[in-house]
Design an enzyme around this catalytic site. Structure first.
Site, PDB file in Angstrom:
ATOM      1  N   ASP A 196     -39.132  58.542  42.414  1.00  0.00           N
ATOM      2  CA  ASP A 196     -38.050  58.222  43.345  1.00  0.00           C
ATOM      3  C   ASP A 196     -38.203  59.117  44.567  1.00  0.00           C
ATOM      4  O   ASP A 196     -38.072  60.339  44.474  1.00  0.00           O
ATOM      5  CB  ASP A 196     -36.682  58.442  42.696  1.00  0.00           C
ATOM      6  N   GLU A 280     -40.935  52.911  44.427  1.00  0.00           N
ATOM      7  CA  GLU A 280     -40.107  51.905  45.090  1.00  0.00           C
ATOM      8  C   GLU A 280     -40.724  51.524  46.429  1.00  0.00           C
ATOM      9  O   GLU A 280     -41.215  52.377  47.174  1.00  0.00           O
ATOM     10  CB  GLU A 280     -38.700  52.455  45.307  1.00  0.00           C
ATOM     11  N   ASP A 361     -31.010  61.143  41.443  1.00  0.00           N
ATOM     12  CA  ASP A 361     -32.432  60.912  41.679  1.00  0.00           C
ATOM     13  C   ASP A 361     -33.215  60.774  40.379  1.00  0.00           C
ATOM     14  O   ASP A 361     -34.117  59.932  40.272  1.00  0.00           O
ATOM     15  CB  ASP A 361     -33.000  62.056  42.522  1.00  0.00           C
TER      16      ASP A 361
END
Length: 462
Positions: A196, A280, A361
């Site tokens: 992340d 991502e 997170d």
């Protein structure tokens, strides 16, 4: 796989003059090629081919007094400049037709004498070589000192000499890597990880490890501000202004080099330790338009993901891109429940379904890893959800109902109130409707039933 290996060059004064001539000749040939294509387009003539441009702009131009100095540099440099112009036009037309992915490209433009970054390319037929002393022999330039920071894995096919805005010279070699050697360098593992990316921490891993963001631009802002202020006070065109410009360029180059080194070290470590990596697919261009633009550009997420992409392909790893619309921050990694929106100031939250307390997170990194098993492909999976056909009761024309039945559960005495409210709405609607172009039948019709309840019809052509 073809990779580039860059090394610093340290030419002497005479070699710097020769390189400046080569840069200038390559720029002139490129601009002549662009002018020839634009002239053919204005006159409605077919575009000249690469062979025609080579004869006209190089071979014949050397025999003229205006372009006789083109013979002072290697012909391969001029030929490669024509190929660069041809590639620029090919990419432009491919972008216009939709064959090339990414943002739309503009037509090739003329290069300027004041461009701070210049480059020339030597291919294998240019007879360049590396001598026993480790110097790079370039045709009509001579042996140039090279700072070898590592050895080349194979014989390079071409070399590009680049001069950047900070006045540094670099030799970029194109090398074909051996897949067997790459596989032996990084053997396969059974580990997988989710990443992340963020600003407070550059990356939070699904294992719980948090990698701090170096914030290189923020830390160098004071020095950059001082150098930029000194540059703005220098007179344009003066030698002092050029010295101040170089000082600013070197400060920015130091920040860029440190960021690139940080990205290389982190990406290589993650590739070495994990067989599958999930990250991502963030819209960096869109996020760079927000109030966090400076911090996002300082982090360099796009460069980091690009390094992960080519290193995963080189060493046989799997890189899975999770769609940017995946609610990783709002989903509980324990039970999978989807919670409400989570603003950026919320760093911890409790799942209302199972009561688990999550670090924002770390929870997102776990969800990225979990969603990787559902990704459509291992590279650039579709981010936005696909189209779903609408149900019959949501779209389309289904005819007009005959009448609106009274709602079930209506209390006694409410039918008349509802009817009067609907009648008032119909009268206001009738006044608001234009008198021309609409028949009197396209209105709400009413009638009294035997029970005394007034019912209204939908719009219909009577």
């Amino acid at each position: 796989m073809q990779l580039r290996y860059a090394f610093r060059l340290y030419p002497d004064c005479h070699q710097q003059i020769a390189l400046a001539k080569a840069f200038g000749c390559a720029r002139v040939v490129f601009n002549d090629a662009v002018r020839a294509r634009e002239s053919a387009r204005r006159d409605g003539l077919p575009y000249p081919t690469l062979g025609e441009l080579s004869v006209r702009l190089i071979t014949q131009a050397k025999r003229t007094p205006e372009r006789s100095w083109l013979g002072e540099v290697s012909a391969v440099v001029l030929q490669q400049s024509l190929r660069d112009a041809e590639t620029a036009y090919r990419n432009f037309f491919a972008s216009r037709s939709g064959k090339r992915k990414g943002p739309k490209l503009g037509a090739p433009r003329l290069k300027s004498l004041k461009d701070t970054k210049q480059s020339i390319r030597f291919t294998a037929n240019a007879a360049w070589s590396i001598d026993a002393a480790g110097r790079l022999n370039l045709p009509k330039i001579g042996p140039v000192k090279v700072k070898w920071s590592r050895s080349l894995p194979a014989t390079p096919s071409s070399v590009t000499v680049v001069k950047d805005s900070a006045g540094r010279y670099t030799a970029s070699f194109v090398v074909d890597t051996d897949p067997a050697v790459d596989a032996a360098r990084m053997p396969a593992t059974n580990q997988s990880i989710g990443i992340d990316l963020g600003l407070t921490h550059f990356a939070v891993l699904s294992t719980g490890e948090k990698i701090d963001s170096p914030r290189l631009l923020r830390r160098a802002e004071k020095k950059l501000k001082k150098a930029q202020r000194e540059l703005s006070r220098k007179q344009r065109g003066s030698s002092n202004r050029e010295k101040a410009r170089l000082k600013v360029a070197r400060a920015h180059a130091a920040v860029a080099d440190a960021r690139r080194e940080f990205h290389h070290q982190l990406s290589t470590r993650l590739i070495r330790e994990n067989q599958a990596i999930a990250v991502e697919d963030l819209s960096v261009v869109g996020l760079a338009r927000t109030k966090l633009a400076k911090s996002i550009q300082d982090a360099g997420w796009g460069s980091f993901v690009s390094m992960l992409t080519y290193k995963a392909a080189r060493y046989g790893r799997t890189l899975i891109m999770i769609g940017r619309y995946e609610p990783t921050s709002r989903t509980c990694s324990v039970c999978g429940a989807l919670d409400g929106p989570k603003p950026l100031h919320i760093r911890e939250w409790t799942c209302p379904a199972c009561g688990a307390v999550h670090d924002r997170d770390h929870n997102a990194a776990k969800n990225v890893k979990a969603a990787a098993g559902l990704a459509a492909s291992a590279c650039r999976a579709q981010g936005r959800p696909g189209r779903v056909p609408a149900q019959r009761n949501e779209a389309g024309s289904h005819g007009f109902p005959t009448e609106l039945e009274p709602q079930s559960g209506t209390k006694p005495g409410e039918e008349g109130q509802n009817a009067r409210a609907t009648a008032r709405g119909a009268s206001h609607l009738k006044k608001a409707m234009p008198s021309s172009g609409i028949s009197s039948g396209r209105a709400l019709a009413q009638r009294s039933t035997s029970s005394g309840v007034t019912t209204f019809f939908r719009w219909a052509d009577m």
